[in-house]
Scaffold this motif. Sequence first.
Motif: not given
Lengths: 63, 150
Positions: A3-4, A6-7, A10-11, A55-57, B4-9, B21, B120, B122
Motif C-alpha cells: 500500500n501507498l 500516507f500515515k 497526512l500528519k 484532509a482530515s481522515t 496499490p491502495y492508500t493507507e492512512v490512520e 482507501w 476525507p 478533497q
Amino acid sequence: MTNLDFKELLKKYKTGWVALKPNSNEVVASGKTLKEVMKTSEKKGISNPTVFKPASTDNLYIG
Amino acid sequence: MNFPYTEVEEYRGFITIRRVWPWMPITLSNPHNSTKVITPLGLIDSGADITMVDIEIGEYLGYKVEEGIKDIVFGVGGGKLIGYFHDVNFLIEDPKRKEKPIKYSDQVFFVKTSFPTTVPQQTAIFGTVGLFKHTVVTFDFPNVVTINQK
C-alpha cells in the motif's frame, strides 16, 4: 502489492495542495494553491506530479 | 494494470485505526488546450454517478469553468454541490509502465467550491461517468485495485 503509506504525510500536511513524485509518497512540493505547487514541482524537474488536497481522515465516508 | 491502495490512520479517542482507501492517480487534460496535463489522486467510487474534480484543477487546465453546463449533485445526507460539466481527456498509466495506457474522453464535473471539509477525499472522485463506463475495475481489498480498458 504494498500500500501507498500516507500515515506520516497526512500528519504533516493538513490543508492546501501537495505534489508527489509519481507512484510514491515522496513530497515534491506543497503550498496553498495548485498553481504554486505545480510551479515548484516543475522547477524541481517533475512536470507531472501526482497532486492532492490533504484532509482530515477522522470522518467515515459513504458515497 | 494494478494499483496499490492508500493507507492512512484515523484517530478515535484513544484508538488509532488503520484505514485503506482506493485512491488512484488519473491524468486529465483539456482537449481544447493541450498545453497542460495534471494527475490528481482521487477516490475510485463505484457509487458515484459522475466524476467530480476540484475547481482549481479545471482552472489549471485552462477551462473557463463557469462556462460549462451547470448542475447540482447530491450526496448521502442531502448535501449538495454546484459545479459545471466539461469534456476532458483521461489517461490511466500503469505504475510499472508495462501495460499500454488507457485513454478515453468523458465529462468531468468541476465543483464550484471546495468539497465539504468533512469528506476525507478533497481532490477528485472518479465515478461511472469518467471511469466505470470505460474500464473494468476490480477491488481486491486491501491489496490491489486492477483497472483494465473495456
